[in-house]
Write a protein that holds these residues in place. Structure first.
Motif, PDB file in Angstrom:
ATOM      1  N   ILE A   1     -44.788  21.065   5.701  1.00  0.00           N
ATOM      2  CA  ILE A   1     -44.351  20.121   6.728  1.00  0.00           C
ATOM      3  C   ILE A   1     -45.394  19.913   7.816  1.00  0.00           C
ATOM      4  N   HIS A   2     -46.440  20.713   7.789  1.00  0.00           N
ATOM      5  CA  HIS A   2     -47.444  20.699   8.861  1.00  0.00           C
ATOM      6  C   HIS A   2     -48.656  21.438   8.316  1.00  0.00           C
TER       7      HIS A   2
ATOM      8  N   VAL B   1     -42.623  18.822  12.379  1.00  0.00           N
ATOM      9  CA  VAL B   1     -43.124  18.070  11.227  1.00  0.00           C
ATOM     10  C   VAL B   1     -44.245  17.179  11.738  1.00  0.00           C
TER      11      VAL B   1
ATOM     12  N   TYR C   1     -47.609  14.648   7.449  1.00  0.00           N
ATOM     13  CA  TYR C   1     -46.746  15.123   6.368  1.00  0.00           C
ATOM     14  C   TYR C   1     -45.384  14.423   6.371  1.00  0.00           C
TER      15      TYR C   1
ATOM     16  N   VAL D   1     -42.400  14.705   3.513  1.00  0.00           N
ATOM     17  CA  VAL D   1     -41.149  15.387   3.871  1.00  0.00           C
ATOM     18  C   VAL D   1     -39.953  14.468   3.588  1.00  0.00           C
TER      19      VAL D   1
END
Length: 218
Positions: free
Chosen positions: A170-171, A204, A208, A212
């Motif tokens: 997510i990151h 987030v 991304y 996601v």
């Protein structure tokens, strides 16, 4: 080098028959991209743009073989999974690159069933199902189970390729176990935050966001 656009489009049309709709397709020759067709996962490349030394395109041109890799957002501000193929156009060496979101990457070995973490001078194997999230912090990698932090020597980039499908990047600093997500909310700046069941909040990143949303379906 003289490449006709219609000739280059033929490669793209052939690839469209088997690559996912979100794939972008790039062709590179010499030191630049000579063709680009944007898909859902768009790196915003342009014909005439110089090839970065660490890109999949450059690796294909220099090594002359198929290259498959997940690259971070340092090159194009968007992480991507690239599959590059060596081709020839008018007798010139070229590279055709299929650009996909990172979740399309195929692990080269079986997924981890456990991670061994270090706490002080002890090492403890933890079942992968118990890991809530993984973090890269100050060039070290940590994973969390039952709110306890454990240090591992495996980089986040390598972990991403060998984690089960329920783990999601997510990151550039975080991977989360989807099974531990409680809810997804927005902060005061309208950025997405993932709240875990234990109350942990993880951001987030914009790079991304598309991946996601595609995986979680919202």
């Amino acid at each position: 080098m003289d490449f006709k656009i219609e000739q280059l489009k033929q490669y793209s049309l052939i690839m469209e028959e088997w690559v996912p709709k979100e794939a972008s397709i790039a062709i590179a020759a010499g030191d630049q991209y000579i063709y680009y067709q944007a898909g859902g996962h768009d790196l915003h490349l342009k014909a005439g743009q110089k090839i970065h030394p660490n890109s999949v395109a450059n690796l294909v041109l220099t090594r002359g073989c198929r290259i498959e890799a997940v690259l971070e957002d340092a090159l194009f501000q968007v992480p991507y999974y690239g599959i590059g193929y060596p081709i020839e156009i008018n007798g010139e060496k070229a590279a055709l690159v299929v650009i996909l979101p990172p979740h399309h990457a195929v692990p080269i070995t079986s997924p981890y069933k456990f991670l061994t973490g270090k706490q002080e001078d002890e090492w403890k194997p933890i079942s992968i199902e118990k890991v809530s999230h993984i973090e890269s912090l100050q060039k070290k990698t940590w994973f969390y189970a039952n709110k306890e932090p454990y240090k591992t020597s495996i980089p986040l980039k390598e972990l991403q390729l060998r984690l089960p499908d329920n783990f999601l990047r997510i990151h550039r600093s975080y991977i989360v176990n989807i099974s531990f997500i409680d809810r997804i909310v927005r902060d005061f700046s309208s950025n997405l935050l993932i709240q875990l069941q234990d109350g942990t909040e993880l951001p987030v990143s914009q790079s991304y966001m598309t991946d996601v949303r595609a995986v979680l379906g919202f």
